[in-house]
Design a protein around this motif. Structure first.
Motif, PDB file in Angstrom:
ATOM      1  N   LYS A   1     -42.435  17.429  11.027  1.00 34.83           N
ATOM      2  CA  LYS A   1     -41.671  16.511  11.882  1.00 34.83           C
ATOM      3  C   LYS A   1     -41.923  15.048  11.532  1.00 34.83           C
ATOM      4  CE  LYS A   1     -40.957  15.291  16.719  1.00 34.83           C
ATOM      5  NZ  LYS A   1     -41.199  15.663  18.124  1.00 34.83           N
ATOM      6  N   TYR A   2     -43.214  14.697  11.340  1.00 35.18           N
ATOM      7  CA  TYR A   2     -43.568  13.282  11.183  1.00 35.18           C
ATOM      8  C   TYR A   2     -43.661  12.824   9.721  1.00 35.18           C
ATOM      9  CZ  TYR A   2     -44.975  13.879  16.096  1.00 35.18           C
ATOM     10  OH  TYR A   2     -45.000  14.161  17.427  1.00 35.18           O
ATOM     11  N   GLY A   3     -43.621  13.768   8.786  1.00 37.52           N
ATOM     12  CA  GLY A   3     -43.796  13.406   7.381  1.00 37.52           C
ATOM     13  C   GLY A   3     -42.533  12.795   6.794  1.00 37.52           C
ATOM     14  N   PRO A   4     -42.579  12.441   5.517  1.00 36.77           N
ATOM     15  CA  PRO A   4     -43.685  12.726   4.597  1.00 36.77           C
ATOM     16  C   PRO A   4     -44.814  11.685   4.625  1.00 36.77           C
ATOM     17  CG  PRO A   4     -41.866  11.735   3.397  1.00 36.77           C
ATOM     18  CD  PRO A   4     -41.386  11.909   4.804  1.00 36.77           C
ATOM     19  N   ALA A   5     -44.571  10.509   5.212  1.00 37.69           N
ATOM     20  CA  ALA A   5     -45.599   9.459   5.105  1.00 37.69           C
ATOM     21  C   ALA A   5     -45.866   8.801   6.449  1.00 37.69           C
ATOM     22  CB  ALA A   5     -45.165   8.404   4.087  1.00 37.69           C
ATOM     23  N   ALA A   6     -47.088   8.300   6.595  1.00 36.81           N
ATOM     24  CA  ALA A   6     -47.477   7.588   7.822  1.00 36.81           C
ATOM     25  C   ALA A   6     -47.981   6.200   7.463  1.00 36.81           C
ATOM     26  CB  ALA A   6     -48.577   8.358   8.552  1.00 36.81           C
TER      27      ALA A   6
ATOM     28  N   HIS B   1     -41.092   3.589   1.394  1.00 35.33           N
ATOM     29  CA  HIS B   1     -41.782   4.790   1.888  1.00 35.33           C
ATOM     30  C   HIS B   1     -40.990   5.378   3.050  1.00 35.33           C
ATOM     31  CE1 HIS B   1     -45.491   3.586  -0.299  1.00 35.33           C
ATOM     32  NE2 HIS B   1     -45.079   2.360  -0.007  1.00 35.33           N
ATOM     33  N   ASP B   2     -40.954   6.694   3.106  1.00 34.91           N
ATOM     34  CA  ASP B   2     -40.262   7.378   4.208  1.00 34.91           C
ATOM     35  C   ASP B   2     -41.281   7.597   5.331  1.00 34.91           C
ATOM     36  OD1 ASP B   2     -38.710   8.863   5.842  1.00 34.91           O
ATOM     37  OD2 ASP B   2     -38.371  10.521   4.427  1.00 34.91           O
ATOM     38  N   ILE B   3     -41.397   6.590   6.183  1.00 34.35           N
ATOM     39  CA  ILE B   3     -42.427   6.603   7.231  1.00 34.35           C
ATOM     40  C   ILE B   3     -41.890   7.312   8.488  1.00 34.35           C
ATOM     41  CG2 ILE B   3     -43.851   5.153   8.770  1.00 34.35           C
ATOM     42  CD1 ILE B   3     -44.669   4.766   5.873  1.00 34.35           C
ATOM     43  N   GLY B   4     -42.574   8.403   8.848  1.00 33.41           N
ATOM     44  CA  GLY B   4     -42.180   9.120  10.066  1.00 33.41           C
ATOM     45  C   GLY B   4     -43.210   9.021  11.172  1.00 33.41           C
ATOM     46  N   LEU B   5     -44.327   8.382  10.853  1.00 34.47           N
ATOM     47  CA  LEU B   5     -45.384   8.212  11.867  1.00 34.47           C
ATOM     48  C   LEU B   5     -46.026   6.853  11.652  1.00 34.47           C
ATOM     49  CD1 LEU B   5     -47.321   9.309  14.082  1.00 34.47           C
ATOM     50  CD2 LEU B   5     -48.681  10.332  12.259  1.00 34.47           C
ATOM     51  N   ALA B   6     -46.137   6.081  12.715  1.00 37.07           N
ATOM     52  CA  ALA B   6     -46.786   4.758  12.613  1.00 37.07           C
ATOM     53  C   ALA B   6     -47.889   4.669  13.654  1.00 37.07           C
ATOM     54  CB  ALA B   6     -45.770   3.647  12.825  1.00 37.07           C
ATOM     55  N   VAL B   7     -49.024   4.135  13.230  1.00 37.99           N
ATOM     56  CA  VAL B   7     -50.144   3.922  14.149  1.00 37.99           C
ATOM     57  C   VAL B   7     -50.449   2.429  14.182  1.00 37.99           C
ATOM     58  CG1 VAL B   7     -52.549   4.452  14.674  1.00 37.99           C
ATOM     59  CG2 VAL B   7     -51.115   6.192  13.560  1.00 37.99           C
TER      60      VAL B   7
END
Ligand code: NAP
Length: 273
Positions: free
Chosen positions: A6-11, A83-89
């Motif tokens: 769900k959150y990939g490929p990159a964070a 980058h294909d960012i699907g999750l950010a912190v």
């Protein structure tokens, strides 16, 4: 386990070189996702990137940058193009030292507001919109503090900025629930991190005074386990958070202010009741 499908490929982990942010990066890499780490100091950043890459065989990009520098929106835009960012912190944002607001530099308070308020706003808008446009899920974790639960003397601007984060995540969680865009505010308690040690906090003195620090892994693991389940997760436990929030606000402000003074061992000026 974090849902890399769900959150990939990159964070993207802002402040991922050490402390709580580093633990987020480790958990995310262990789930098989690529990483983009941002921090100011090159050596620890590159050390973190190399260690994560070799331990988990994921691609780690290290970007050296001060998140309070001008041009943050363009910086994020460039990351999202590459980058294909699907999750950010949004992790970076601690207060390093305490003091009376009027005695401190205005620029320092403004920098805390930039890090804790403007950065998460930009990240939320850009990262979540990019994934929504592609009809894909995404996650956003914003690391707040128990200081954000009420106003607190000696960290007045920090506490206010941390309160902004909690309210922002509550609102976004409500708006985006059902769209596969998960927003979580992870509210950390006192945590033993290199940044806090450098700031002058003695964790042994704090423990002797009754302030027990939690481990950075507890914050990162707990937060990622709650992403998609709730709007706000309190690392100190829901019961403790509820008990604090039920206190009369002036009493809680008094207790939080005394806690800040004790942690950083600063004298408190006498004040009228
Ligand atoms: N530690 C605690 O007791 C505690 C308690 C409650 C909440 N929290 C919250 O937890 C989060 C992490 O805290 P922390 O103690 O680990 O310290 P922190 O200073 O907020 O985070 C450290 C990480 O952020 C990076 N960083 C800091 N300022 C930056 C900037 N302006 N631009 C780019 N990167 C920056 C640091 O690397 P560089 O220094 O190399 O830039 C490092 O990677 C913060 O949001 C804090 O408010 C911490």
């Amino acid at each position: 386990m974090l849902d890399a499908g769900k959150y990939g490929p990159a964070a993207l982990v802002l402040g991922g070189s050490e402390g709580i942010g580093r633990k987020f990066a480790e958990e995310i890499a262990a789930a098989g996702m690529d990483l983009v780490l941002v921090a100011r100091n090159r050596a620890p950043l590159e050390e973190a990137a190399a260690a994560l890459q070799s331990a988990h065989r994921v691609r780690v990009t290290a970007l050296q940058r001060d998140l309070t520098a001008p041009g943050f929106e363009d910086f994020v835009g460039d990351i999202l193009r590459e980058h294909d960012i699907g999750l950010a912190v949004c992790n970076a944002g601690a207060t390093h030292g305490v003091g009376h607001f009027l005695d401190g530099e205005l620029a320092r308070a403004q920098s805390l507001v930039q890090l804790n308020c403007n950065v998460p706003l930009v990240i939320a808008h850009k990262v979540l919109n990019a994934r929504r446009a592609g009809k894909r899920g995404a996650g956003l974790v914003v690391v707040s503090s128990m200081s954000g639960v009420c106003g607190s003397g000696l960290v007045a601007a920090y506490a206010a900025a941390k309160a902004f984060q909690i309210a922002l995540c509550e609102g976004l969680h409500w708006e985006l629930a059902g769209e596969g865009l998960d927003v979580l505010c992870a509210v950390a308690g006192l945590t033993d991190t290199p940044a806090m040690r450098r700031s002058g906090v003695s964790f042994s003195a704090a423990a002797a005074a009754g302030y027990l620090a939690m481990d950075a892994s507890h914050v990162a693991q707990g937060a990622l386990a709650q992403l998609g389940r709730t709007a706000v997760w309190y690392a100190v436990g829901q019961q403790t958070a509820d008990a604090m929030r039920a206190m009369p606000r002036p009493q809680l402000t008094q207790a939080m202010s005394a806690g800040s003074a004790a942690l950083f061992q600063v004298p408190v000026r006498p004040r009228p009741d």
